[in-house]
Each structure stands twice: as C-alpha cells, then as structure tokens.
Write a protein that holds these residues in place. Structure first.
Motif, PDB file in Angstrom:
ATOM      1  N   TYR A 330     -10.978  20.738  25.787  1.00 48.18           N
ATOM      2  CA  TYR A 330     -11.965  19.664  25.646  1.00 48.18           C
ATOM      3  C   TYR A 330     -12.715  19.378  26.947  1.00 48.18           C
ATOM      4  O   TYR A 330     -13.548  18.464  26.979  1.00 48.18           O
ATOM      5  CB  TYR A 330     -11.272  18.391  25.150  1.00 48.18           C
ATOM      6  CG  TYR A 330     -10.358  18.642  23.981  1.00 48.18           C
ATOM      7  CD1 TYR A 330     -10.833  19.278  22.831  1.00 48.18           C
ATOM      8  CD2 TYR A 330      -9.011  18.281  24.027  1.00 48.18           C
ATOM      9  CE1 TYR A 330      -9.992  19.536  21.752  1.00 48.18           C
ATOM     10  CE2 TYR A 330      -8.163  18.534  22.967  1.00 48.18           C
ATOM     11  CZ  TYR A 330      -8.657  19.175  21.835  1.00 48.18           C
ATOM     12  OH  TYR A 330      -7.818  19.431  20.776  1.00 48.18           O
ATOM     13  N   SER A 332     -15.519  19.749  29.345  1.00 49.58           N
ATOM     14  CA  SER A 332     -16.891  20.237  29.168  1.00 49.58           C
ATOM     15  C   SER A 332     -17.318  21.124  30.328  1.00 49.58           C
ATOM     16  O   SER A 332     -16.790  21.014  31.447  1.00 49.58           O
ATOM     17  CB  SER A 332     -17.852  19.061  29.043  1.00 49.58           C
ATOM     18  OG  SER A 332     -17.916  18.345  30.260  1.00 49.58           O
ATOM     19  N   ARG A 458     -23.243   9.726  33.519  1.00 51.24           N
ATOM     20  CA  ARG A 458     -22.629  10.130  32.253  1.00 51.24           C
ATOM     21  C   ARG A 458     -21.722   9.032  31.707  1.00 51.24           C
ATOM     22  O   ARG A 458     -21.050   8.333  32.458  1.00 51.24           O
ATOM     23  CB  ARG A 458     -21.789  11.394  32.439  1.00 51.24           C
ATOM     24  CG  ARG A 458     -22.553  12.671  32.608  1.00 51.24           C
ATOM     25  CD  ARG A 458     -21.586  13.808  32.926  1.00 51.24           C
ATOM     26  NE  ARG A 458     -20.632  14.051  31.841  1.00 51.24           N
ATOM     27  CZ  ARG A 458     -19.476  14.686  31.986  1.00 51.24           C
ATOM     28  NH1 ARG A 458     -19.106  15.130  33.177  1.00 51.24           N
ATOM     29  NH2 ARG A 458     -18.687  14.877  30.952  1.00 51.24           N
ATOM     30  N   SER A 461     -15.394   9.468  30.219  1.00 53.49           N
ATOM     31  CA  SER A 461     -14.542  10.071  29.203  1.00 53.49           C
ATOM     32  C   SER A 461     -13.318  10.683  29.856  1.00 53.49           C
ATOM     33  O   SER A 461     -13.414  11.297  30.914  1.00 53.49           O
ATOM     34  CB  SER A 461     -15.299  11.165  28.436  1.00 53.49           C
ATOM     35  OG  SER A 461     -14.419  11.903  27.608  1.00 53.49           O
ATOM     36  N   GLU A 463     -11.795  13.037  28.280  1.00 54.70           N
ATOM     37  CA  GLU A 463     -11.899  14.409  27.764  1.00 54.70           C
ATOM     38  C   GLU A 463     -10.535  14.956  27.325  1.00 54.70           C
ATOM     39  O   GLU A 463     -10.151  16.078  27.626  1.00 54.70           O
ATOM     40  CB  GLU A 463     -12.537  15.334  28.799  1.00 54.70           C
ATOM     41  CG  GLU A 463     -13.993  15.002  29.068  1.00 54.70           C
ATOM     42  CD  GLU A 463     -14.738  16.078  29.827  1.00 54.70           C
ATOM     43  OE1 GLU A 463     -15.937  16.279  29.568  1.00 54.70           O
ATOM     44  OE2 GLU A 463     -14.113  16.730  30.700  1.00 54.70           O
ATOM     45  N   PRO A 466     -11.938  15.940  21.291  1.00 54.10           N
ATOM     46  CA  PRO A 466     -13.344  16.320  21.117  1.00 54.10           C
ATOM     47  C   PRO A 466     -14.272  15.100  21.145  1.00 54.10           C
ATOM     48  O   PRO A 466     -14.015  14.091  20.471  1.00 54.10           O
ATOM     49  CB  PRO A 466     -13.354  17.000  19.750  1.00 54.10           C
ATOM     50  CG  PRO A 466     -11.957  17.463  19.534  1.00 54.10           C
ATOM     51  CD  PRO A 466     -11.087  16.445  20.195  1.00 54.10           C
ATOM     52  N   ASP A 467     -15.328  15.195  21.945  1.00 56.52           N
ATOM     53  CA  ASP A 467     -16.388  14.173  21.997  1.00 56.52           C
ATOM     54  C   ASP A 467     -15.847  12.777  22.323  1.00 56.52           C
ATOM     55  O   ASP A 467     -16.445  11.763  21.953  1.00 56.52           O
ATOM     56  CB  ASP A 467     -17.171  14.129  20.682  1.00 56.52           C
ATOM     57  CG  ASP A 467     -17.797  15.468  20.337  1.00 56.52           C
ATOM     58  OD1 ASP A 467     -18.346  16.116  21.254  1.00 56.52           O
ATOM     59  OD2 ASP A 467     -17.721  15.883  19.160  1.00 56.52           O
ATOM     60  N   GLN A 468     -14.767  12.716  23.027  1.00 54.34           N
ATOM     61  CA  GLN A 468     -14.147  11.429  23.356  1.00 54.34           C
ATOM     62  C   GLN A 468     -14.923  10.715  24.457  1.00 54.34           C
ATOM     63  O   GLN A 468     -15.387  11.336  25.416  1.00 54.34           O
ATOM     64  CB  GLN A 468     -12.707  11.666  23.818  1.00 54.34           C
ATOM     65  CG  GLN A 468     -11.932  10.406  24.146  1.00 54.34           C
ATOM     66  CD  GLN A 468     -10.566  10.758  24.729  1.00 54.34           C
ATOM     67  OE1 GLN A 468     -10.477  11.397  25.775  1.00 54.34           O
ATOM     68  NE2 GLN A 468      -9.512  10.381  24.035  1.00 54.34           N
ATOM     69  N   ASP A 472     -14.516   4.503  22.924  1.00 52.17           N
ATOM     70  CA  ASP A 472     -13.808   4.668  21.652  1.00 52.17           C
ATOM     71  C   ASP A 472     -12.580   3.763  21.605  1.00 52.17           C
ATOM     72  O   ASP A 472     -12.156   3.330  20.527  1.00 52.17           O
ATOM     73  CB  ASP A 472     -13.340   6.121  21.465  1.00 52.17           C
ATOM     74  CG  ASP A 472     -14.487   7.098  21.314  1.00 52.17           C
ATOM     75  OD1 ASP A 472     -15.602   6.660  20.961  1.00 52.17           O
ATOM     76  OD2 ASP A 472     -14.265   8.299  21.567  1.00 52.17           O
TER      77      ASP A 472
END
Length: 550
Positions: A330, A332, A458, A461, A463, A466-468, A472
């Motif tokens: 995860y 990036s 940015r 996250s 990370e 996925p896409d965390q 959240d």
C-alpha cells in the motif's frame, strides 16, 4: 561606591557529572573574570544539575557536593566570585509521614562564593509543585530573606520560583536589597520567553530595582531549558538578553543606581522558530548526553517522519542520521519518491527494505491460530510492527538510537501501534500537535528547502490499507487538535466542549479515544516538552478508571 560587574552565565550542563560541572564552571568564570567580572551567576542547582530527581536521595550526594564546592572555592579564589546552586542538608523533620517515610532533609540553596569561602547562602523559599516541578518531594522551604553586602552593594539573592512570589520578593527588598539576582532552572514551553520578559520588566519597574535573571540552557531528558538570561534596570528596561537555546555569559555593570551592559539585547524569536530550535536542542542533547553514536528512523514519505528527519539532521549532522524506507503493497510511488528525495537533499544514509516477505511470513505463521477470516487492523498493525522489528535490529547492530515519529495528536487518541511505529528510544514530536507539524515543516523550509512541498500538502495517511487517509478514523486535524486542547489543556468536560460549538459525536469519540489510549502513552518513548501540558509530566491520570469512558 565602586562599580559591580555581574555576569549572567548560561553554559552547557551535564547533570550528575560533577567533574564536568566544576571544570566548566571554573572555565566560564575565569573567562568572565578576564572580561572584568566581579561576580558570575550560574543556574539553580548547578551541582549536580536540574532536575536531579531521586539522585538527591543518594547517600553519597552531600560528600560529593561539598567536595565540588570546596574545589570551586579553591580554584576561583582571587579570580572572581560566583553565585551557584546546590543542595544543603536541612534539619531532620520533626515528624514523619504515617507510614514512617521521612520528608526530605535538603534545602535548595544558592551560595555566593568569594575569596575561597562561602559569604552567604539563600535557601529557596517558594517550592513549586505544579507542571514539571516536584520540589516538595525533595526539599524543605527556607524562611528568610537573603541580602549580602558584596563590594559595597546590597545584593538580594533569590532562587527561581522565589522571584515570582511577591511576598518573597518584597521581603528581600525590605531587607535592604539594592538589586536582585535570581538563579534559575526554568524549563521551556512555547511563548514562555515573552511571559518572563513581561513579568520581569514589570517587576523591576514596580519596585524600582534592577533585576538580573540567569537561567540554564540545554536538554535534560524530556525537559528543555532555553537560557533566556536577561537583566532589567530600575525603570524596567531590558539592558541585556541572551538568545534562546544558546550558551552565553551576559556582562552587566551596576554603579549603585544604574544597571547597564555592553552586550546586546537578543531579538525576539520567530513564532515557529523557537519551537523548532527547542526540538533541535532537545534531540541533540538527549542523543549526545546519553552517548549514542547517532539515530535511525523510518522515513515513510509522510510529514511526521519528514519533520523528524529534518530535526535530527539539524541536531546531529547528516553523517549521524540514517533513514529507512520500508514499503509494503500500500506504499504509494509518491511516498517512495518523496522519501528518497528528502534523504538525498539532506545527505543522510538511506536504504529501502521491502517488508512484503516478512509480513507474509508472519501471516502464514499466524494462519493456524487466526483462521481465514478478515484480519482488519491485525494485518495493518503487522506492517507497522514488522517495520519496528527491522529498525530495532538495525539499532542493535549499529548502536544508533531509533527515533519514533508519532505526533502528540496521534498519541492522544492512540492512533499509533505499540511495538510498531511506537518502537524506539526517543520521540521528537511527542509534544507536537499535528497542526503544529505542518507549521513547523513550512518553517523549516524557510531555512532551506529540505521537506518536499508535496509531503506538506498531501492528505496525511498511514498507508496501511488501500486508499487510506487519517480522516477515515479521525476528525480533520484542526478540529481534532481544538478538541484535544479543550479537553487536555483546558480540562473542559465533554458538554462544555460541545457547548463551544463542536460536534457532539466527534467530542465523545475523541474523549473516549484519549482515555483508552493512556496505557499506550505510558509505554511510549520520551520526547521534548514544548507545551505547558505535555504527556510527560503535566498530565497524570490513572490507566484504569471509568470517569468518562462512555
């Protein structure tokens, strides 16, 4: 009446290292004498250093302190006089606690030493027991004002908290003091320099008396002493002031009426620069005074590790800092690129060690016990703990201390993994709220671009999925930090925070997270205190409690 040249010293200190403390004091005082000093003022409890905590209970304390005092008196006889702090035995208490535990038998003292002898000693009268202070555990209060005639001038002696207690100050003035000298070990928090300046100026003006304030400088465990020694004339004008976080020895001259100085008045620090410099000093002194050859940290491509790396390099130099990127599925490409870019820009040793295989090995090993169901946070925390294992292994191999990179906001709500990203020996951002992390990162780039702009802009996250993104699991950081400030710093109730306009669900969720994470914070690495309400000293609550765990 002859002029009296008084120098205010804020030199490096090493708590408990009496050989260094004595040698360094003699060196600084001798250098000041060469500049014309009649009297050099050193910080509170220079022997053995502050805060010595339960070292003050040691049976070998006073013989070693007395030997150090005797050496100072002997070596500076005929050179210059000094004021310095040390403990002194106090009379045995008349009573004991019900369990038989005696109260401490020490005074917190400053002594004026000249011509090979102690001319006068002042016993600290105001013993603070708030914030980081715990002086009533160790000391008994003095009861008398202290004014000593030195070279024809009546010098009033005070120790730290004494100067902030009006009755203690007025007692000293009523005893005939022509000027006030205060020896201090006053720890830093953001903005404290301004509070001191305003209070000392008003004090000098109100009582029409010169006030000289000498303070310690440097890091000691999680406390930072910012120096900030300063001198005010009887009109409340600052005549000399040392820069924050730097060693210094300010020269002043008192002619019986007027206080003057040929040294400069330091400029006011930058709003975020003072905090950044405090982090650098705290990190530098923790690593150096504990004898670590350097540090390593996990560089994730996120803003917390980026700021931690910048502080570490500024504190220790690039050659003593290592950074490790530990990517998983995860992580990036952006994170990988930004971490490598910062490491290259700052010139640190940089490696990338993928954790895919070790995480999968853990999962395979655990499968018979956990079964085939969804693993959720178990899988996420395994990633973090695998990174912790690798960092600690490299620390063991090379001797470098692991820096953890979590911020105060995350620690407050438990958004951190025990034995994972919390694994390490020192946490630079332990007392830095997340919103401050952004401001400090932007500030650091004003001294030279080291943190890639995209790292700052940015969405944060971990990370670990996925896409965390952090939101959240948490409110937006400005909202989170405002709730935390109200609950932790202002100690408001949930309803009071809600009444101030915050979302009810957010408030209850944040407060619950704070309370259930206390056990995690107890196991976290120490880090520099930069706010008046840190998790280190200033907030002491039970782990097991049901006050507001709704």
């Amino acid at each position: 009446m002859p002029n009296l040249s008084i120098h205010l010293a804020q030199p490096e200190f090493r708590l408990g290292d009496l050989d260094f403390q004595v040698t360094h004091l003699v060196e600084v005082a001798t250098a000041a004498a060469a500049r014309g000093a009649d009297l050099v003022v050193f910080p509170e409890l220079w022997l053995p250093g502050y805060p010595a905590q339960d070292l003050l209970y040691r049976g070998d304390l006073m013989p070693r302190i007395q030997a150090a005092i005797d050496q100072i008196a002997r070596e500076l006889s005929g050179v210059t006089a000094v004021v310095l702090g040390y403990p002194r035995p106090a009379p045995a208490p008349a009573t004991q606690d019900p369990d038989g535990y005696a109260r401490p038998n020490l005074y917190n003292v400053i002594g004026l030493i000249a011509d090979g002898e102690i001319l006068s000693e002042h016993r600290k009268r105001a013993l603070p027991n708030y914030e980081v202070f715990d002086e009533r555990r160790y000391f008994q209060p003095g009861s008398d004002a202290t004014v000593v005639n030195f070279k024809g001038h009546n010098v009033g002696l005070l120790v730290c908290e004494d100067i902030w207690v009006e009755s203690v100050l007025t007692d000293t003035l009523d005893a005939g003091a022509d000027l006030i000298i205060a020896a201090n070990a006053s720890p830093y928090h953001r903005g404290k320099w301004q509070q001191r300046a305003d209070a000392l100026s008003a004090m000098a003006k109100r009582h029409a008396v010169p006030v000289l304030y000498a303070n310690a400088v440097g890091g000691q465990d999680d406390l930072i002493f910012d120096g900030d020694s300063q001198a005010y004339d009887a009109q409340g004008q600052c005549v000399a002031r040392a820069a924050l976080f730097e060693t210094a020895c300010l020269a002043t001259v008192f002619d019986g009426t007027t206080l003057s100085s040929t040294d400069a008045v330091a400029d006011a620090p930058d709003t975020w620069g003072e905090v950044y410099d405090a982090l650098v000093v705290g990190t530098r002194d923790y690593i150096n005074k504990n004898g670590f050859p350097g540090v390593i940290l996990g560089l994730s491509g996120g803003i917390d590790s980026a700021l931690t790396l910048a502080v570490a390099v500024d504190a220790l130099g690039a050659d003593r800092v290592g950074a490790i990127m530990m990517p998983f599925h995860y992580t990036s490409d952006i994170s990988k690129h930004d971490a490598a870019e910062q490491a290259m820009t700052q010139g640190v040793d940089y490696q990338s060690l993928a954790i895919v295989d070790p995480v999968n090995a853990f999962l395979d090993t655990l499968k018979p016990a956990l079964g085939d169901g969804p693993l959720g946070t178990t899988r996420e925390n395994l990633q973090s703990r695998t990174r912790g294992v690798l960092l600690m292994a490299m620390s063991n191999f090379g001797g470098r201390l692991v820096l953890t990179t979590g911020n105060k906001s995350e620690l407050a709500v438990g958004y951190a993994t025990l034995y994972g990203d919390m694994a390490g020996g020192y946490n630079v951002l332990r007392d830095v709220p997340k919103t401050w992390v952004f401001e400090l990162s932007k500030f650091r780039n004003t001294r030279g671009m080291v943190i890639p702009e995209r790292v700052i802009t940015r969405p944060p996250s971990a990370e670990l999925a996925p896409d965390q993104v952090d939101t959240d699991s948490l409110p937006d950081y400005p909202v989170l930090d405002a709730i935390l400030a109200a609950y932790l710093d202002e100690q408001k109730s949930q309803q009071q925070i809600i009444d101030a306009g915050f979302d009810e669900a957010d408030v209850w969720r944040v407060v619950r997270l704070v309370n259930i994470a206390e056990y995690k914070r107890r196991q976290g690495a120490p880090g520099p205190r930069i706010t008046p309400r840190s998790f280190n000293y200033d907030r002491r609550v039970p782990i097991t409690q049901g006050w507001d765990r709704a």
